[in-house]
Design a protein around this motif. Structure first.
Motif, PDB file in Angstrom:
ATOM      1  N   SER A  14      24.695 -40.372   3.543  1.00  0.00           N
ATOM      2  CA  SER A  14      24.722 -39.220   2.651  1.00  0.00           C
ATOM      3  C   SER A  14      25.386 -38.038   3.341  1.00  0.00           C
ATOM      4  O   SER A  14      26.027 -38.184   4.386  1.00  0.00           O
ATOM      5  CB  SER A  14      23.297 -38.878   2.200  1.00  0.00           C
ATOM      6  OG  SER A  14      23.317 -37.946   1.151  1.00  0.00           O
ATOM      7  N   SER A  15      25.228 -36.847   2.742  1.00  0.00           N
ATOM      8  CA  SER A  15      25.916 -35.670   3.268  1.00  0.00           C
ATOM      9  C   SER A  15      25.296 -34.417   2.661  1.00  0.00           C
ATOM     10  O   SER A  15      24.470 -34.504   1.745  1.00  0.00           O
ATOM     11  CB  SER A  15      27.407 -35.732   2.898  1.00  0.00           C
ATOM     12  OG  SER A  15      27.604 -35.346   1.550  1.00  0.00           O
ATOM     13  N   PRO A  16      25.722 -33.247   3.142  1.00  0.00           N
ATOM     14  CA  PRO A  16      25.266 -32.001   2.518  1.00  0.00           C
ATOM     15  C   PRO A  16      25.710 -31.869   1.061  1.00  0.00           C
ATOM     16  O   PRO A  16      25.277 -30.969   0.360  1.00  0.00           O
ATOM     17  CB  PRO A  16      25.916 -30.917   3.392  1.00  0.00           C
ATOM     18  CG  PRO A  16      26.146 -31.579   4.706  1.00  0.00           C
ATOM     19  CD  PRO A  16      26.483 -33.001   4.375  1.00  0.00           C
ATOM     20  N   ARG A  17      26.571 -32.772   0.606  1.00  0.00           N
ATOM     21  CA  ARG A  17      27.026 -32.746  -0.788  1.00  0.00           C
ATOM     22  C   ARG A  17      26.089 -33.515  -1.720  1.00  0.00           C
ATOM     23  O   ARG A  17      26.367 -33.615  -2.921  1.00  0.00           O
ATOM     24  CB  ARG A  17      28.436 -33.338  -0.881  1.00  0.00           C
ATOM     25  CG  ARG A  17      29.497 -32.443  -0.256  1.00  0.00           C
ATOM     26  CD  ARG A  17      30.842 -33.124  -0.212  1.00  0.00           C
ATOM     27  NE  ARG A  17      30.846 -34.177   0.815  1.00  0.00           N
ATOM     28  CZ  ARG A  17      31.832 -35.047   0.990  1.00  0.00           C
ATOM     29  NH1 ARG A  17      32.883 -35.015   0.198  1.00  0.00           N
ATOM     30  NH2 ARG A  17      31.766 -35.944   1.942  1.00  0.00           N
ATOM     31  N   SER A  18      25.001 -34.062  -1.189  1.00  0.00           N
ATOM     32  CA  SER A  18      24.078 -34.808  -2.046  1.00  0.00           C
ATOM     33  C   SER A  18      23.500 -33.895  -3.118  1.00  0.00           C
ATOM     34  O   SER A  18      23.427 -32.670  -2.949  1.00  0.00           O
ATOM     35  CB  SER A  18      22.939 -35.422  -1.224  1.00  0.00           C
ATOM     36  OG  SER A  18      21.978 -34.440  -0.893  1.00  0.00           O
ATOM     37  N   ALA A  19      23.101 -34.495  -4.232  1.00  0.00           N
ATOM     38  CA  ALA A  19      22.566 -33.704  -5.344  1.00  0.00           C
ATOM     39  C   ALA A  19      21.359 -32.887  -4.893  1.00  0.00           C
ATOM     40  O   ALA A  19      21.252 -31.692  -5.216  1.00  0.00           O
ATOM     41  CB  ALA A  19      22.188 -34.628  -6.499  1.00  0.00           C
ATOM     42  N   LYS A  20      20.439 -33.504  -4.134  1.00  0.00           N
ATOM     43  CA  LYS A  20      19.225 -32.779  -3.709  1.00  0.00           C
ATOM     44  C   LYS A  20      19.570 -31.644  -2.760  1.00  0.00           C
ATOM     45  O   LYS A  20      19.029 -30.540  -2.890  1.00  0.00           O
ATOM     46  CB  LYS A  20      18.228 -33.760  -3.065  1.00  0.00           C
ATOM     47  CG  LYS A  20      17.637 -34.752  -4.053  1.00  0.00           C
ATOM     48  CD  LYS A  20      16.519 -35.565  -3.444  1.00  0.00           C
ATOM     49  CE  LYS A  20      16.957 -36.447  -2.305  1.00  0.00           C
ATOM     50  NZ  LYS A  20      17.921 -37.500  -2.705  1.00  0.00           N
ATOM     51  N   ALA A  21      20.461 -31.886  -1.816  1.00  0.00           N
ATOM     52  CA  ALA A  21      20.859 -30.821  -0.883  1.00  0.00           C
ATOM     53  C   ALA A  21      21.489 -29.659  -1.644  1.00  0.00           C
ATOM     54  O   ALA A  21      21.211 -28.483  -1.357  1.00  0.00           O
ATOM     55  CB  ALA A  21      21.832 -31.375   0.159  1.00  0.00           C
ATOM     56  N   GLN A  22      22.323 -29.970  -2.631  1.00  0.00           N
ATOM     57  CA  GLN A  22      22.975 -28.926  -3.416  1.00  0.00           C
ATOM     58  C   GLN A  22      21.962 -28.147  -4.258  1.00  0.00           C
ATOM     59  O   GLN A  22      22.061 -26.920  -4.389  1.00  0.00           O
ATOM     60  CB  GLN A  22      24.039 -29.552  -4.329  1.00  0.00           C
ATOM     61  CG  GLN A  22      25.211 -30.154  -3.580  1.00  0.00           C
ATOM     62  CD  GLN A  22      26.109 -29.112  -2.946  1.00  0.00           C
ATOM     63  OE1 GLN A  22      26.527 -28.153  -3.586  1.00  0.00           O
ATOM     64  NE2 GLN A  22      26.388 -29.274  -1.665  1.00  0.00           N
TER      65      GLN A  22
END
Length: 194
Positions: A14-22
């Motif tokens: 995953s990444s900082p672009r994940s829905a939850k992170a956003q």
């Protein structure tokens, strides 16, 4: 005193672009503009990931921080909470990633950009074992959000692993916690942000 710093740790591939992170970032920006939020892109090596995080939060006031982690990031969040002695939120956390990720050794693609590739190396399994804090009591308040419909990890393992935590077990849902915005307020409230 409310917390001024919040760390968000994403999961495997995953990444900082994940829905939850956003969603967390947007909520914090809107409702808690004084909070310093950091959601780093974690390297594939667990040891390198936690070294980077430890350096990144070294100057933070640990008594005024919280950490949220999703999936593998939940496993990492427990390690961070032990070292920073802070509150932690685990979202469908990996309980035994050394066991579960062994079958992913080799080249992997990033979930949010299949063009991005990385190599998950055999030695990373031992690095995951080194970060295991299951034998230690919680160092701060814990919140578990576990979905019974998680198609990747077993919610029963999460409930047993975080038996001392405040638990929010969701009927249905999935590993990505679709509909996370419904529980975002509870997660942020638990983090007690300024």
């Amino acid at each position: 005193m409310p917390n001024t710093h919040l760390l968000y740790l994403h999961g495997f591939r995953s990444s900082p672009r994940s829905a939850k992170a956003q969603q967390v970032a947007a909520h914090v920006a809107r409702h808690h503009p004084l909070v310093h939020l950091w959601c780093p892109q974690l390297p594939p090596s667990p040891r390198a990931a936690m070294q980077m995080v430890a350096q990144g939060i070294a100057a933070w006031p640990h008594s005024r921080m919280a950490v949220i982690g999703s999936s593998l990031g939940g496993y990492y969040a427990s390690w961070v909470a032990q070292h920073a002695r802070c509150a932690s939120v685990m979202l469908n956390p990996a309980v035994d990633p050394a066991r579960d990720l062994a079958r992913y050794i080799g080249e992997q693609t990033s979930w949010h950009d299949p063009e991005e590739r990385f190599f998950f190396r055999p030695e990373f399994i031992d690095e995951l074992r080194e970060l295991d804090v299951r034998d230690q009591p919680p160092a701060g308040p814990e919140l578990l959000v576990a979905a019974q419909g998680d198609e990747v990890l077993d919610w029963r393992e999460m409930v047993a692993r975080y038996s001392a935590a405040r638990q929010h077990v969701l009927p249905g849902s999935d590993h990505a916690l679709s509909g996370f915005e419904r529980w975002l307020g509870e997660v942020i409230a638990f983090c007690d942000l300024v």
